[in-house]
Write a protein that holds these residues in place. Structure first.
Motif, PDB file in Angstrom:
ATOM      1  N   ASP A 235       0.815  -1.206   0.000  1.00 19.77           N
ATOM      2  CA  ASP A 235       0.000   0.000   0.000  1.00 19.77           C
ATOM      3  C   ASP A 235       0.857   1.269   0.000  1.00 19.77           C
ATOM      4  N   GLN A 236       0.638   2.090  -1.031  1.00 19.33           N
ATOM      5  CA  GLN A 236       1.446   3.312  -1.186  1.00 19.33           C
ATOM      6  C   GLN A 236       1.236   4.323  -0.068  1.00 19.33           C
ATOM      7  N   SER A 237      -0.017   4.447   0.411  1.00 20.61           N
ATOM      8  CA  SER A 237      -0.328   5.451   1.439  1.00 20.61           C
ATOM      9  C   SER A 237       0.637   5.340   2.601  1.00 20.61           C
ATOM     10  N   ILE A 240       4.227   6.480   1.842  1.00 22.75           N
ATOM     11  CA  ILE A 240       4.384   7.931   1.743  1.00 22.75           C
ATOM     12  C   ILE A 240       4.344   8.555   3.139  1.00 22.75           C
ATOM     13  N   TRP A 244       7.292  10.526   5.132  1.00 24.47           N
ATOM     14  CA  TRP A 244       7.071  11.837   5.765  1.00 24.47           C
ATOM     15  C   TRP A 244       7.565  11.822   7.215  1.00 24.47           C
ATOM     16  N   VAL A 276      10.401  -0.810  -3.389  1.00 23.22           N
ATOM     17  CA  VAL A 276      10.170   0.248  -4.367  1.00 23.22           C
ATOM     18  C   VAL A 276       9.701   1.519  -3.660  1.00 23.22           C
ATOM     19  N   TYR A 277       8.672   1.373  -2.833  1.00 24.82           N
ATOM     20  CA  TYR A 277       8.074   2.552  -2.210  1.00 24.82           C
ATOM     21  C   TYR A 277       8.887   3.073  -1.036  1.00 24.82           C
ATOM     22  N   ALA A 280      13.872   2.728  -1.367  1.00 25.03           N
ATOM     23  CA  ALA A 280      14.525   3.422  -2.469  1.00 25.03           C
ATOM     24  C   ALA A 280      14.064   4.860  -2.638  1.00 25.03           C
ATOM     25  N   CYS A 281      13.254   5.332  -1.711  1.00 26.66           N
ATOM     26  CA  CYS A 281      12.745   6.698  -1.838  1.00 26.66           C
ATOM     27  C   CYS A 281      13.898   7.692  -2.006  1.00 26.66           C
ATOM     28  N   PRO A 282      13.885   8.453  -3.102  1.00 27.13           N
ATOM     29  CA  PRO A 282      15.066   9.233  -3.449  1.00 27.13           C
ATOM     30  C   PRO A 282      15.476  10.280  -2.426  1.00 27.13           C
TER      31      PRO A 282
ATOM     32  N   TYR B 103       4.904  17.144   0.741  1.00 29.50           N
ATOM     33  CA  TYR B 103       5.925  16.108   0.897  1.00 29.50           C
ATOM     34  C   TYR B 103       5.701  14.883   0.027  1.00 29.50           C
ATOM     35  N   ARG B 152       8.930  11.119  -9.079  1.00 23.86           N
ATOM     36  CA  ARG B 152       8.681   9.859  -8.398  1.00 23.86           C
ATOM     37  C   ARG B 152       7.191   9.676  -8.057  1.00 23.86           C
ATOM     38  N   GLN B 156       4.649   6.880  -9.597  1.00 22.28           N
ATOM     39  CA  GLN B 156       3.946   5.941  -8.710  1.00 22.28           C
ATOM     40  C   GLN B 156       2.468   5.873  -9.045  1.00 22.28           C
ATOM     41  N   THR B 168      -2.676   9.475  -4.684  1.00 22.24           N
ATOM     42  CA  THR B 168      -2.191   8.237  -4.099  1.00 22.24           C
ATOM     43  C   THR B 168      -3.366   7.292  -3.814  1.00 22.24           C
ATOM     44  N   ASN B 169      -3.237   6.057  -4.312  1.00 26.13           N
ATOM     45  CA  ASN B 169      -4.251   5.025  -4.066  1.00 26.13           C
ATOM     46  C   ASN B 169      -5.642   5.332  -4.602  1.00 26.13           C
TER      47      ASN B 169
END
Ligand SMILES: [Zn+2]
Lengths: 297, 271
Positions: A235-237, A240, A244, A276-277, A280-282, B103, B152, B156, B168-169
């Protein structure tokens, strides 16, 4: 309409609909003509007010008429009404726009008319209770926005509006209340990034105002996020929000701890996309690099 | 148009002038190859000026209305189409754009908002349009870190089925294939878009009797049809047949290069 799937209709149904639409269009155009004429004549009467209600019910996108309606109120209706009446009229407009929002949740003019109404609630009902009407109306507003978010938890206009309400309520709600609300929303569906985002905003302001200790509260947040990671590492949420929390990545000890916990997650669920999420976050890349180097082989 | 400027009368028979409608009207006239002889340039600049607020943002109407990154983009696009930036305080507008950055990597609709694909396009296109303004510096007010983070986040949002989602999502949507795709194009990151998957998603959004819907099986509408075609103009799939031969698109103005050239020769080179 969003999310409405195509359906096959019979010829008769289509014909009946066409007839109905044409009749509606005829009414609309006649009303349109009428309202614009009244506006041109600077008609600020109750009758003019009622015609704006009728046409806005048919088409809430008519921004010129929303403006005209407000002019009718401030130039014609309010001067002839006592404060209690003004409060009633504004409450009626809040009800009208709530009904319209249920049908058109993403029409800007409806949301902005609500703001105007709230900002024009008069002082009263009494001298000892100057903020009485205001408090009642603003409190009700929080309930309205919750209803809107129950219907669509990702309606960003509703979230923006919620931030506006919370920022302008007098007295403001207790700081912990909004954290509780976002916890509820996240627990209902942790893919809902809008709720995570709101949480990050609330925390940032609590930390800044010194109402919450940043370090201890971050610890709680890392635990919350960790639970979510294990439930669905793709899950991307969550990632992220995690990025943060790590912020600019200046805290090397914290980074090392987080890398270890992500490594554990990876060992358990090797196919997950957290590499990935997460790792590796740049923004954190450089710092993770350092931290990885320090961990050593 | 000169005839429509009815002076101080707030109650003309027309709607109040509107920033977003002014942008689309200029583009529509250019698409129709109007000669712009009757264009009231000072009037438009006056509108733009009267819409800017102290925090740098713009309202839709001179007397208010909503105010977020969409109006900023329209003010910037109008100024660059007219090749006259005198209606804008660019510095404060850029500060406002930066306050909308968050962010996640994208830009919220207004400061503090969740990142959205559409307003991320508005922010980036505005920052890059401002570069064409002679007095501005050569940098688009984006640090390399911000640029990377935005790329990025946008990438995504290209979902496994090929379409882009707006946040997102969220589920993919044909219009975000343009908003996100054009944003990546502006940032010089087109090469990272999976063009084959993108075209496959958009072709699934196509309705068998014509038009393109926001998502497969949905009802087509002109908005999503245009946005999908615009996205394909920027990202034709590899080895595509002739039907994918689309006019070259100007990603900053969101119009074809031919129309952009018409604007340059009929509005800009006139004065
Ligand atoms: Zn869409």
């Amino acid at each position: 309409m969003h999310g409405v799937k195509r359906v096959q209709y019979s010829k008769e149904v289509l014909e009946a609909r066409k007839q109905r639409d044409q009749a509606r269009l005829k009414d609309y155009l006649a009303l349109y003509e009428q309202v614009f004429q009244k506006r041109k004549n600077k008609d600020f009467s109750q009758d003019a007010f009622d015609s704006t209600t009728n046409i806005l019910r048919m088409n809430p996108e008519l921004y010129t008429i929303w403006n005209y309606r407000r002019n009718v109120m401030t130039n014609g209706i309010f001067p002839a009404s006592d404060p209690s009446k003004v409060n009633d009229i504004l409450s009626d407009d809040l009800s009208l726009t709530f009904a319209l929002l249920k049908e058109h949740p993403k029409v800007y003019w409806i949301w902005s008319h609500r703001m105007w109404c709230l900002e024009h609630v008069p002082d009263g009902p009494t001298d000892d209770q100057l903020k009485g009407w205001k408090t009642t109306n603003w409190k009700k507003e929080l309930f309205v926005v919750e209803k809107m978010l129950d219907a669509d938890a990702r309606n960003f206009m509703a979230w923006n509006y919620r931030r506006y309400i919370l920022g302008n309520m007098d007295p403001p709600p207790p700081p912990s209340a909004e954290l509780t609300y976002t916890t509820k929303k996240i627990e209902a569906n942790f893919s809902n990034f809008s709720a995570w985002h709101q949480r990050s905003r609330v925390l940032m302001s609590l930390w800044k105002e010194g109402k919450l200790d940043e370090k201890t509260s971050k610890q709680t947040e890392f635990e919350l996020v960790q639970n979510a990671m294990y439930t669905d590492p793709d899950d991307q949420s969550v990632w992220i929000y995690h990025a943060w929390l790590i912020d600019a990545g200046e805290d090397t000890a914290l980074l090392r701890r987080e890398i270890t916990s992500i490594q554990e997650l990876l060992d358990e669920q090797p196919d997950s996309k957290c590499t990935v999420y997460g790792v590796a976050c740049p923004i954190q890349e450089a710092h993770f690099g350092e931290a990885f180097g320090q961990l050593g082989p | 148009m000169k005839g429509a400027e009815s002076g101080k009368d707030d109650y003309s028979e027309y709607d109040t002038p509107h920033l977003i409608m002014t942008y689309t009207a200029l583009l529509s006239l250019a698409i129709l190859r109007d000669d712009f002889e009757r264009l009231n340039k000072p009037g438009i600049l006056k509108l733009v000026r009267s819409c800017q607020r102290a925090d740098g943002s713009f309202t839709s109407l001179p007397n208010g209305g909503d105010s977020d990154l969409r109006q900023v983009y329209c003010a910037f696009a109008i100024s660059s189409i007219l090749d006259d930036w005198s209606g804008i305080d660019v510095g404060s507008a850029v500060k406002y754009i930066q306050r909308c950055s968050n962010y996640e990597g994208g830009y919220g609709q207004s400061p503090g908002g969740e990142a959205l694909g559409g307003t991320t396009y508005c922010a980036l296109a505005s920052l890059y349009l401002a570069l064409s303004q002679s007095t501005s510096s050569v940098s688009p007010h984006l640090s390399p870190e911000e640029r990377t983070r935005t790329i990025r986040w946008l990438l995504q949002n290209q979902t496994p089925v090929g379409g882009f989602s707006g946040r997102t999502n969220k589920v993919p949507d044909a219009c975000y294939c343009f908003w996100a795709g054009a944003s990546l194009h502006i940032l010089g990151a087109s090469e990272y878009v999976n063009v084959t998957a993108l075209a496959s998603f958009l072709s699934k959004c196509q309705f068998k009797f014509g038009g393109i819907a926001k998502a497969p099986e949905d009802t087509p509408d002109p908005y999503h049809t245009y946005m999908a075609v615009a996205a394909l103009a920027l990202y034709p799939p590899e080895g595509a047949d002739k039907s994918y031969n689309l006019p070259k698109l100007n990603a900053l103005w969101n119009t074809t290069e031919d129309t952009a050239e018409w604007i340059r020769s009929h509005i800009q080179r006139r004065s």
